[in-house]
Design a protein around this motif. Structure first.
Motif, PDB file in Angstrom:
ATOM      1  N   TYR A 127       3.805  -7.075 -46.918  1.00  0.00           N
ATOM      2  CA  TYR A 127       4.672  -6.215 -46.114  1.00  0.00           C
ATOM      3  C   TYR A 127       4.530  -4.765 -46.560  1.00  0.00           C
ATOM      4  CZ  TYR A 127       7.256 -10.089 -43.949  1.00  0.00           C
ATOM      5  OH  TYR A 127       7.601 -11.194 -43.219  1.00  0.00           O
ATOM      6  N   VAL A 183      11.595  -5.217 -36.396  1.00  0.00           N
ATOM      7  CA  VAL A 183      10.526  -5.195 -37.398  1.00  0.00           C
ATOM      8  C   VAL A 183       9.178  -5.289 -36.686  1.00  0.00           C
ATOM      9  CG1 VAL A 183       9.515  -6.415 -39.375  1.00  0.00           C
ATOM     10  CG2 VAL A 183      12.006  -6.190 -39.169  1.00  0.00           C
ATOM     11  N   PRO A 242      15.518  -1.893 -39.980  1.00  0.00           N
ATOM     12  CA  PRO A 242      14.299  -2.667 -39.698  1.00  0.00           C
ATOM     13  C   PRO A 242      13.110  -1.839 -39.257  1.00  0.00           C
ATOM     14  CG  PRO A 242      15.872  -2.910 -37.904  1.00  0.00           C
ATOM     15  CD  PRO A 242      16.584  -2.177 -38.996  1.00  0.00           C
ATOM     16  N   PHE A 274       6.701  -1.024 -46.128  1.00  0.00           N
ATOM     17  CA  PHE A 274       7.876  -0.316 -45.613  1.00  0.00           C
ATOM     18  C   PHE A 274       7.600   1.183 -45.700  1.00  0.00           C
ATOM     19  CE2 PHE A 274      11.953   1.502 -45.041  1.00  0.00           C
ATOM     20  CZ  PHE A 274      12.694   0.576 -44.333  1.00  0.00           C
ATOM     21  N   VAL A 295      12.877  -7.973 -48.327  1.00  0.00           N
ATOM     22  CA  VAL A 295      12.180  -6.690 -48.435  1.00  0.00           C
ATOM     23  C   VAL A 295      13.123  -5.538 -48.095  1.00  0.00           C
ATOM     24  CG1 VAL A 295      10.285  -5.271 -47.575  1.00  0.00           C
ATOM     25  CG2 VAL A 295       9.942  -7.723 -47.950  1.00  0.00           C
ATOM     26  N   ARG A 296      13.865  -5.661 -47.018  1.00  0.00           N
ATOM     27  CA  ARG A 296      14.778  -4.585 -46.620  1.00  0.00           C
ATOM     28  C   ARG A 296      15.894  -4.397 -47.645  1.00  0.00           C
ATOM     29  NH1 ARG A 296      16.655  -6.325 -40.968  1.00  0.00           N
ATOM     30  NH2 ARG A 296      18.047  -4.541 -41.243  1.00  0.00           N
ATOM     31  N   VAL A 309      14.218  -2.473 -50.596  1.00  0.00           N
ATOM     32  CA  VAL A 309      13.962  -1.067 -50.290  1.00  0.00           C
ATOM     33  C   VAL A 309      15.275  -0.284 -50.198  1.00  0.00           C
ATOM     34  CG1 VAL A 309      13.039   0.534 -48.571  1.00  0.00           C
ATOM     35  CG2 VAL A 309      11.761  -1.528 -49.169  1.00  0.00           C
ATOM     36  N   LEU A 359       9.818  -1.389 -41.387  1.00  0.00           N
ATOM     37  CA  LEU A 359       9.170  -2.563 -41.981  1.00  0.00           C
ATOM     38  C   LEU A 359       8.058  -3.113 -41.102  1.00  0.00           C
ATOM     39  CD1 LEU A 359       9.116  -4.641 -44.285  1.00  0.00           C
ATOM     40  CD2 LEU A 359      10.884  -5.921 -43.064  1.00  0.00           C
ATOM     41  N   TYR A 360       6.933  -3.468 -41.764  1.00  0.00           N
ATOM     42  CA  TYR A 360       5.764  -4.024 -41.074  1.00  0.00           C
ATOM     43  C   TYR A 360       5.259  -5.243 -41.843  1.00  0.00           C
ATOM     44  CZ  TYR A 360       5.398   0.682 -39.005  1.00  0.00           C
ATOM     45  OH  TYR A 360       5.645   1.872 -38.355  1.00  0.00           O
ATOM     46  N   THR A 385       9.723 -12.442 -38.233  1.00  0.00           N
ATOM     47  CA  THR A 385      10.247 -11.099 -38.433  1.00  0.00           C
ATOM     48  C   THR A 385      11.527 -10.889 -37.632  1.00  0.00           C
ATOM     49  OG1 THR A 385       8.752 -10.312 -36.689  1.00  0.00           O
ATOM     50  CG2 THR A 385       8.010 -10.076 -38.968  1.00  0.00           C
TER      51      THR A 385
END
Length: 257
Positions: A112, A56, A240, A114, A202-203, A206, A243-244, A52
């Motif tokens: 993940y 994050v 960031p 978000f 992912v970021r 999104v 995000l998980y 990560t």
């Protein structure tokens, strides 16, 4: 040597990311390795399911460590948590595993989440844990745009320029967009599931979908951006803090039982 799987939770704000840095910047990996060194002298190198980025978070990161001593798994987790204090890192589960288990290469799925919060007032309790936007996004537009990304695609548009993956082709198994009550506003959650992800994928997704939800992009532009296979076609990258890494799946759950 005995191998142990560790389920790890952390708040990413104080760290430069998961991976140990040559210049000594604080990382989650280094924090855990230093805690291990307090239990068994000598250098330790652990591997994780996902590297990560800075800022994050994780609620379900998985790592593995090799130790000379035959530890009781519960006692090992308790000892690590003692030595990790006061850092925002916790071992939430620990299990002895076979030597063939590898936190990264044995994984068959990563998940993940978000979190985006839409409200005018500043976020207080979740500061640093969500991406705050001012206006409620169009939920149906978000879902329509997201649907273009599910399946096997060349995700060049949605990968970081410095991504080291051998191929930009990935299969996104699921992306769901849901709305949840939030004091003074609303929370939008993006849940993504795939075997593996590209750096910043992912970021990037999104951030692009946020443009759709805000009405700045029509939903079909997501498909156009994907087909372009060009980083310049991507929307802004989401920050960031929303995000998980929430979970990692293996052929057999190392923590079961």
């Amino acid at each position: 040597m005995s191998r142990y799987a560790l389920k790890v939770e952390y708040h990413g704000a104080p760290f430069c990311g998961w991976q140990r840095q040559a210049d000594g910047q604080p990382s989650v990996q280094a924090a855990i390795e230093e805690a291990l060194a307090r239990l068994e002298p000598g250098p330790h190198r652990i591997a994780a399911a996902g590297r990560t980025d800075a800022g994050v978070h994780a609620t379900g990161q998985v790592a593995h460590a090799d130790l000379a001593r035959d530890w009781d798994a519960f006692r090992l987790s308790e000892a690590l948590n003692w030595h990790l204090r006061p850092l925002p890192v916790a071992i939430t589960a620990c299990a002895r595993v076979d030597d063939e288990f590898h936190a990264r290469f044995s994984a068959v799925e990563r998940r993940y989440l978000f979190r985006m919060v839409a409200r005018r007032a500043p976020v207080t309790h979740d500061a640093g844990l969500v991406w705050q936007v001012q206006s409620r996004p169009d939920l149906e537009a978000l879902r329509t745009g997201a649907a273009h990304l599910v399946g096997r695609h060349d995700f060049t548009t949605f990968r970081a320029a410095l991504c080291q993956a051998d191929s930009p082709v990935k299969t996104l198994d699921e992306i769901t967009v849901s709305e949840h009550p939030y004091p003074g506003g609303t929370e939008i959650r993006f849940a993504l599931r795939a075997r593996s992800f590209l750096h910043n994928q992912v970021r990037s997704i999104v951030g692009t979908l946020e443009r759709v939800g805000a009405g700045a992009w029509p939903p079909d532009r997501v498909a156009t951006a994907l087909a372009a296979r060009d980083r310049a076609a991507c929307g802004p990258v989401a920050p960031p803090q929303g995000l998980y890494l929430t979970g990692v799946t293996y052929p057999a759950d190392p923590f079961a039982g």
